[in-house]
Design a protein around this motif. Structure first.
Motif, PDB file in Angstrom:
ATOM      1  N   LEU A  95       0.837  -1.193   0.000  1.00 23.21           N
ATOM      2  CA  LEU A  95       0.000   0.000   0.000  1.00 23.21           C
ATOM      3  C   LEU A  95       0.874   1.246   0.000  1.00 23.21           C
ATOM      4  CD1 LEU A  95      -2.744  -0.942   2.623  1.00 23.21           C
ATOM      5  CD2 LEU A  95      -2.974  -0.932   0.142  1.00 23.21           C
ATOM      6  N   HIS A  96       0.336   2.327  -0.534  1.00 20.74           N
ATOM      7  CA  HIS A  96       1.054   3.596  -0.495  1.00 20.74           C
ATOM      8  C   HIS A  96       1.075   4.122   0.943  1.00 20.74           C
ATOM      9  CE1 HIS A  96       1.450   4.071  -4.812  1.00 20.74           C
ATOM     10  NE2 HIS A  96       0.193   3.685  -4.929  1.00 20.74           N
ATOM     11  N   PRO A  97       2.199   4.604   1.404  1.00 20.62           N
ATOM     12  CA  PRO A  97       2.238   5.187   2.754  1.00 20.62           C
ATOM     13  C   PRO A  97       1.472   6.508   2.780  1.00 20.62           C
ATOM     14  CG  PRO A  97       4.347   5.491   1.651  1.00 20.62           C
ATOM     15  CD  PRO A  97       3.529   4.618   0.760  1.00 20.62           C
ATOM     16  N   ILE A  98       0.498   6.600   3.650  1.00 19.04           N
ATOM     17  CA  ILE A  98      -0.308   7.816   3.765  1.00 19.04           C
ATOM     18  C   ILE A  98      -0.371   8.245   5.224  1.00 19.04           C
ATOM     19  CG2 ILE A  98      -1.714   7.300   1.739  1.00 19.04           C
ATOM     20  CD1 ILE A  98      -3.890   6.338   3.628  1.00 19.04           C
ATOM     21  N   MET A  99      -0.657   9.509   5.420  1.00 16.98           N
ATOM     22  CA  MET A  99      -0.796  10.055   6.767  1.00 16.98           C
ATOM     23  C   MET A  99      -2.203   9.814   7.296  1.00 16.98           C
ATOM     24  SD  MET A  99       1.057  13.773   6.475  1.00 16.98           S
ATOM     25  CE  MET A  99       2.795  13.930   6.099  1.00 16.98           C
TER      26      MET A  99
ATOM     27  N   THR B 274      -9.766   6.182   9.500  1.00 20.22           N
ATOM     28  CA  THR B 274      -9.945   5.060   8.573  1.00 20.22           C
ATOM     29  C   THR B 274      -8.914   5.097   7.460  1.00 20.22           C
ATOM     30  OG1 THR B 274     -12.318   5.068   9.015  1.00 20.22           O
ATOM     31  CG2 THR B 274     -11.574   3.899   7.054  1.00 20.22           C
ATOM     32  N   ASN B 275      -8.313   3.951   7.157  1.00 21.16           N
ATOM     33  CA  ASN B 275      -7.411   3.825   6.017  1.00 21.16           C
ATOM     34  C   ASN B 275      -8.254   3.427   4.807  1.00 21.16           C
ATOM     35  OD1 ASN B 275      -5.500   3.051   4.074  1.00 21.16           O
ATOM     36  ND2 ASN B 275      -4.061   2.336   5.616  1.00 21.16           N
ATOM     37  N   TRP B 276      -8.564   4.426   3.970  1.00 21.75           N
ATOM     38  CA  TRP B 276      -9.476   4.170   2.861  1.00 21.75           C
ATOM     39  C   TRP B 276      -8.841   3.329   1.764  1.00 21.75           C
ATOM     40  CZ3 TRP B 276     -14.275   4.750   3.924  1.00 21.75           C
ATOM     41  CH2 TRP B 276     -14.683   5.709   4.860  1.00 21.75           C
ATOM     42  N   GLN B 277      -7.517   3.218   1.745  1.00 22.66           N
ATOM     43  CA  GLN B 277      -6.893   2.295   0.794  1.00 22.66           C
ATOM     44  C   GLN B 277      -7.324   0.857   1.084  1.00 22.66           C
ATOM     45  OE1 GLN B 277      -2.695   3.202  -0.900  1.00 22.66           O
ATOM     46  NE2 GLN B 277      -2.638   3.839   1.226  1.00 22.66           N
ATOM     47  N   LYS B 278      -7.237   0.472   2.349  1.00 25.34           N
ATOM     48  CA  LYS B 278      -7.633  -0.882   2.719  1.00 25.34           C
ATOM     49  C   LYS B 278      -9.136  -1.095   2.540  1.00 25.34           C
ATOM     50  CE  LYS B 278      -3.936  -1.808   6.062  1.00 25.34           C
ATOM     51  NZ  LYS B 278      -3.620  -2.194   7.463  1.00 25.34           N
ATOM     52  N   GLU B 279      -9.923  -0.045   2.796  1.00 22.78           N
ATOM     53  CA  GLU B 279     -11.366  -0.186   2.664  1.00 22.78           C
ATOM     54  C   GLU B 279     -11.780  -0.402   1.211  1.00 22.78           C
ATOM     55  OE1 GLU B 279     -13.610  -0.354   5.066  1.00 22.78           O
ATOM     56  OE2 GLU B 279     -12.024  -0.212   6.576  1.00 22.78           O
ATOM     57  N   GLY B 280     -10.996   0.147   0.255  1.00 24.93           N
ATOM     58  CA  GLY B 280     -11.348   0.019  -1.156  1.00 24.93           C
ATOM     59  C   GLY B 280     -10.774  -1.197  -1.839  1.00 24.93           C
TER      60      GLY B 280
ATOM     61  N   ARG C 101      -4.833  13.144  11.730  1.00 22.14           N
ATOM     62  CA  ARG C 101      -4.114  13.933  12.732  1.00 22.14           C
ATOM     63  C   ARG C 101      -2.711  14.276  12.237  1.00 22.14           C
ATOM     64  NH1 ARG C 101      -6.210  13.996  17.908  1.00 22.14           N
ATOM     65  NH2 ARG C 101      -8.140  12.832  18.159  1.00 22.14           N
ATOM     66  N   GLU C 102      -2.035  13.310  11.597  1.00 21.87           N
ATOM     67  CA  GLU C 102      -0.683  13.576  11.107  1.00 21.87           C
ATOM     68  C   GLU C 102      -0.696  14.630  10.011  1.00 21.87           C
ATOM     69  OE1 GLU C 102       1.315   9.149  11.844  1.00 21.87           O
ATOM     70  OE2 GLU C 102       0.434   9.679   9.904  1.00 21.87           O
ATOM     71  N   TYR C 103      -1.716  14.578   9.152  1.00 27.46           N
ATOM     72  CA  TYR C 103      -1.791  15.551   8.062  1.00 27.46           C
ATOM     73  C   TYR C 103      -2.049  16.965   8.596  1.00 27.46           C
ATOM     74  CZ  TYR C 103      -3.483  17.997   3.932  1.00 27.46           C
ATOM     75  OH  TYR C 103      -3.666  18.910   2.929  1.00 27.46           O
ATOM     76  N   VAL C 104      -2.988  17.076   9.529  1.00 30.76           N
ATOM     77  CA  VAL C 104      -3.285  18.391  10.095  1.00 30.76           C
ATOM     78  C   VAL C 104      -2.081  18.929  10.854  1.00 30.76           C
ATOM     79  CG1 VAL C 104      -4.722  19.635  11.752  1.00 30.76           C
ATOM     80  CG2 VAL C 104      -5.756  17.985  10.180  1.00 30.76           C
ATOM     81  N   ALA C 105      -1.372  18.043  11.585  1.00 25.12           N
ATOM     82  CA  ALA C 105      -0.185  18.482  12.315  1.00 25.12           C
ATOM     83  C   ALA C 105       0.878  19.004  11.355  1.00 25.12           C
ATOM     84  CB  ALA C 105       0.361  17.331  13.149  1.00 25.12           C
ATOM     85  N   MET C 106       1.030  18.376  10.211  1.00 26.70           N
ATOM     86  CA  MET C 106       1.991  18.838   9.215  1.00 26.70           C
ATOM     87  C   MET C 106       1.603  20.217   8.685  1.00 26.70           C
ATOM     88  SD  MET C 106       2.791  17.327   5.426  1.00 26.70           S
ATOM     89  CE  MET C 106       1.217  18.019   4.888  1.00 26.70           C
ATOM     90  N   ARG C 107       0.301  20.420   8.399  1.00 35.26           N
ATOM     91  CA  ARG C 107      -0.140  21.715   7.889  1.00 35.26           C
ATOM     92  C   ARG C 107       0.025  22.805   8.947  1.00 35.26           C
ATOM     93  NH1 ARG C 107      -3.158  21.918   3.313  1.00 35.26           N
ATOM     94  NH2 ARG C 107      -2.704  24.131   3.610  1.00 35.26           N
ATOM     95  N   VAL C 108      -0.275  22.495  10.188  1.00 36.54           N
ATOM     96  CA  VAL C 108      -0.110  23.479  11.252  1.00 36.54           C
ATOM     97  C   VAL C 108       1.352  23.858  11.401  1.00 36.54           C
ATOM     98  CG1 VAL C 108      -0.304  23.854  13.738  1.00 36.54           C
ATOM     99  CG2 VAL C 108      -2.194  22.808  12.482  1.00 36.54           C
ATOM    100  N   ASN C 109       2.224  22.870  11.326  1.00 40.60           N
ATOM    101  CA  ASN C 109       3.658  23.129  11.455  1.00 40.60           C
ATOM    102  C   ASN C 109       4.163  23.975  10.286  1.00 40.60           C
ATOM    103  OD1 ASN C 109       6.273  22.644  12.792  1.00 40.60           O
ATOM    104  ND2 ASN C 109       6.738  21.457  10.945  1.00 40.60           N
ATOM    105  N   GLU C 110       3.629  23.727   9.091  1.00 36.77           N
ATOM    106  CA  GLU C 110       4.023  24.527   7.929  1.00 36.77           C
ATOM    107  C   GLU C 110       3.616  25.991   8.122  1.00 36.77           C
ATOM    108  OE1 GLU C 110       2.272  22.683   4.560  1.00 36.77           O
ATOM    109  OE2 GLU C 110       3.872  21.209   4.308  1.00 36.77           O
ATOM    110  N   GLU C 111       2.406  26.194   8.646  1.00 33.34           N
ATOM    111  CA  GLU C 111       1.946  27.567   8.868  1.00 33.34           C
ATOM    112  C   GLU C 111       2.783  28.254   9.940  1.00 33.34           C
ATOM    113  OE1 GLU C 111      -0.355  29.230   7.148  1.00 33.34           O
ATOM    114  OE2 GLU C 111      -0.484  27.486   5.831  1.00 33.34           O
ATOM    115  N   LYS C 112       3.192  27.502  10.936  1.00 31.86           N
ATOM    116  CA  LYS C 112       4.033  28.095  11.974  1.00 31.86           C
ATOM    117  C   LYS C 112       5.380  28.516  11.418  1.00 31.86           C
ATOM    118  CE  LYS C 112       2.218  26.005  16.181  1.00 31.86           C
ATOM    119  NZ  LYS C 112       2.529  25.161  17.350  1.00 31.86           N
TER     120      LYS C 112
END
Length: 255
Positions: free
Chosen positions: A129-133, A168-174, A136-147
């Protein structure tokens, strides 16, 4: 080029052209999509036209057939020949500009009735599977970028983490563990005055992605009769039924 057909029916694919991948020198067969049942791209002489078709001419038992390699049951194939040079393909005219694929199906012989039954079953599963965030990890990255830009005053302990509950990991769900079934039945035989070959097959190929499935049913009846010294009678009947679903179509129809 004559293709070796030994063990061709044992390859776990849903189409004859997919079974020929890597078996014919100078012929490129590439899958252009991951959807099951879709025809691969076949190039005998490479790209020969900008706007017209570059696919080869497919002839089954002497008759040109559109999408012929997709409707043939692999258990019915007696021989396959590929005409690549211009001299050998010239007898078919301009239609053979991109090469010719000749398919000869099995026929009855003067012998006692022979029965054959072949069944196969297999499974398919994604190997990576492709590694995805996570959310929470994605939002934390965006917040850190804005900081880092000096623009964000967002309190990371309350918002937006407090509203993110779905991880939910939608890759596995699909995706899923898919099955492929294949049943083939054949009867052949004959006498001096009558030779027959009758076969039928059912194939169900599920795609790894949900709502992706390909089903195919084939029936072939090949009968040759000598009515007299000067009169012969022959039947070559090959109806095919296919059913295909793909996730793109189902998604559009649903919404």
């Amino acid at each position: 080029t004559k293709v070796k057909t030994d063990g061709l029916e044992d390859i776990p694919v849903s189409r004859l052209d997919q079974a020929l991948q890597g078996r014919v020198a100078g012929v490129q067969i590439q899958n252009t999509t991951s959807e099951v049942g879709q025809a691969p791209q076949i190039r005998v002489r490479g790209m020969g036209s900008v706007s017209a078709s570059d696919g080869p001419l497919v002839i089954i038992d002497g008759f040109p057939v559109e999408d012929g390699l997709g409707i043939v049951n692999m258990n019915d194939v007696e021989s396959i020949e590929v005409l690549k040079d211009a001299a050998s393909a010239a007898i078919y005219g301009s239609r053979a500009a991109n090469g010719v694929i000749l398919v000869t199906t099995k026929a009855g012989s003067v012998d006692k009735p022979k029965y054959s039954l072949k069944t196969s079953w297999g499974t398919k599963h994604y190997y990576e599977l492709h590694p995805i965030m996570t959310s929470r990890e994605y939002v934390a990255m965006r917040v850190n970028e804005e900081k880092l830009k000096g623009k964000s005053e967002m309190p990371t302990n309350e918002f937006p983490f407090s509203i993110i509950e779905n991880e939910t990991n939608w890759q596995k769900e699909g995706l899923r563990t898919a099955n492929i079934y294949n049943v083939q039945l054949g009867i052949s035989g004959g006498s001096k005055g009558l030779k027959y070959y009758v076969s039928g097959s059912y194939m169900d190929d599920q795609g790894i992605m949900l709502d992706n499935e390909f089903k195919k049913m084939n029936l072939r009846a090949k009968i040759d009769a000598n009515l007299s010294k000067r009169v012969t009678f022959g039947i070559n009947l090959a109806p095919t039924y296919t059913y295909r679903t793909n996730p793109t179509t189902n998604f559009i129809d649903f919404y």
